[in-house]
Design an enzyme around this catalytic site. Structure first.
Site, PDB file in Angstrom:
ATOM      1  CE1 TYR B 219       9.477  42.898  34.572  1.00 44.90           C
ATOM      2  CE2 TYR B 219      10.065  42.112  36.745  1.00 44.90           C
ATOM      3  CZ  TYR B 219      10.433  42.645  35.535  1.00 44.90           C
ATOM      4  OH  TYR B 219      11.743  42.926  35.296  1.00 44.90           O
ATOM      5  CG  HIS B 227      11.920  37.806  41.448  1.00 46.50           C
ATOM      6  ND1 HIS B 227      13.075  38.497  41.157  1.00 46.50           N
ATOM      7  CD2 HIS B 227      12.011  37.450  42.747  1.00 46.50           C
ATOM      8  CE1 HIS B 227      13.820  38.550  42.247  1.00 46.50           C
ATOM      9  NE2 HIS B 227      13.201  37.930  43.234  1.00 46.50           N
ATOM     10  CE  LYS B 260      13.153  35.767  34.914  1.00 48.62           C
ATOM     11  NZ  LYS B 260      12.833  35.812  36.340  1.00 48.62           N
TER      12      LYS B 260
END
Lengths: 130, 305
Positions: B219, B227, B260
């Site tokens: 993170y 997130h 991500k």
């Protein structure tokens, strides 16, 4: 550069980029006694940039200069890829560009003719905003 | 003033933190851990869990080697301590034990006295008036009626903390750490630890990676506020381990679709064996040298093809 012998894999990826993804100005580079063959070309539209966590500034500068050419590293799905090989590809490109590129694209070729493209960024980057 | 170190208790294969103050301190060190405490008859989902805090093995190694925490030894240590103690030491222990025993007996007697008084007063008042009032009346005669119990029970009882000075030494901690490594994957853990401290040095908060099938997720700030950005996989051997093209596709596609990046990392100069671990010199952080040899690549779907 015109008389470089294209490897079958390179040829397949080059054809795919040229005629399916409509890339232009594709060049082939040989490195390390022809053991590594890379493609360099210009995509139809500029590919989405990801931000590097370290030198954000240099990256945005580079993009403003219109450096929208990408390096493609063709590889077969049955091949093995180690960290050191990946690292070596980056170092090879340095011979041409005088610095390690921020990213390369691995063009992975399956035996059924499917080709998928994945960015390999050098170091840690931030995910895209969108 | 030097901050008190965090006591890390290893029970079975879990490293646990039992003190709330320690949990707060760890948060400041960007070590979040996972709360794991619940009640057997009222089990909770994981957002409602409480103490103890469970740590990842990598977090344990990081804390111990950077002298932020120390490992609490198992009972074997106490057995050995006992066998190597002199008669004088044993007498002291015995005295302490007696003291505690006596204070406990005293407490019991007091409790009994309270009960009796209550009983008598209740009978006198025929059950009128609440019991607090009754207690107050009594306290005029008995000065010790309100007996304050020290909240920091650890201070008065001979707990693991009373022996800290015996085992919070570099050589013993190193041995305990070695034992911890042996139980938790040895050199495999070592590679993960290097990646862990590398990410931490880049100001990432790190949590276990099971949710997305990696070794870690990282993170950009406190996980309560952000997130995660990275799904991290550790490559053990930089030169021989196959990253696996299928894994690249898997990781890259998954990470991109959950906004991500799939990150892999390996050590260019090879990871040290855990057996060669030493405490770094003071005011130097863990693996500072090894971190420079760490190479990471971030993989992402290109968006075409």
């Amino acid at each position: 550069m015109t008389n470089i012998q294209l490897k079958p894999l390179t040829k397949q990826v080059k054809t795919n980029l040229e005629y399916y993804n409509l890339w232009s100005d594709l060049k082939v580079y040989n490195f390390d006694n022809d053991s590594i063959q890379l493609l360099n070309g210009k995509p139809l539209e500029k590919l989405q940039p990801s931000e590097s966590i370290s030198n954000d500034k240099t990256r945005s500068e580079q993009e403003q200069q219109g450096n929208d050419r990408e390096w493609i590293f063709p590889i077969g799905m049955d091949e093995k890829l180690t960290m050191s090989q990946t690292d070596f590809v980056f170092d090879c490109i340095r011979l041409v560009e005088n610095e390690r590129p921020k990213r390369i694209i691995a063009g992975m070729v399956n035996n059924d003719g499917t080709i998928v493209y994945y960015f390999i960024h050098d170091g840690i980057v931030r995910p895209r905003k969108s | 003033m030097e901050e008190e170190k965090v006591a890390i208790t290893v029970i079975g294969d879990r490293a646990l933190i039992f003190s709330l103050d320690d949990v707060k301190r760890l948060r400041d060190l960007k070590v979040t851990g996972v709360l794991s405490g619940t009640l057997p008859i009222a089990t909770q989902q994981n957002i409602f869990l409480g103490l103890p805090l469970q740590l990842m093995s990598e977090e344990v190694v990081y804390l111990v080697l950077n002298r932020y925490g120390y490992l609490v030894p198992s009972k074997f240590f106490y057995n050995n301590l006992l066998s190597s103690s002199t008669d004088g030491d044993l007498e002291k222990f015995l005295e302490l034990k007696n003291e505690i025993f006596q204070s406990q007996t005293k407490q019991k007697e007091l409790d009994n006295l309270v009960k009796q008084k209550n009983l008598v007063n209740n009978n006198n008042n025929n059950g009128n008036g609440n019991s607090h009032l009754v207690l107050h009346k009594g306290s005029n005669n008995e000065s010790t009626f309100f007996y304050e119990i020290d909240n920091q029970s650890l201070k008065s009882y001979p707990s693991y903390k009373s022996f800290q000075k015996y085992y919070d030494k570099s050589d013993i901690q190193l041995k305990l750490l070695n034992e911890f490594f042996m139980k938790n994957g040895g050199d495999l853990l070592m590679a993960n630890c290097n990646m862990f401290s590398y990410l931490l040095s880049k100001n990432y908060y790190i949590a276990p990676g099971l949710k997305f099938g990696g070794n870690f997720i990282a993170y950009p700030g406190d996980p309560l506020n952000y997130h995660s950005h990275l799904i991290v996989n550790v490559i053990q051997d930089f030169y021989t381990d196959d990253i696996g093209l299928n894994r690249i596709v898997n990781g890259g596609r998954l990470a991109t679709s959950v906004k991500k990046i799939w990150t892999i990392g390996g050590n260019k100069n090879g990871n040290k064996s855990y057996k060669d671990l030493r405490f770094p010199p003071n005011n130097e952080t863990l693996h500072q040298q090894q971190q420079q040899d760490l190479v990471c690549f971030s993989i992402e779907w290109s968006g075409f093809g």
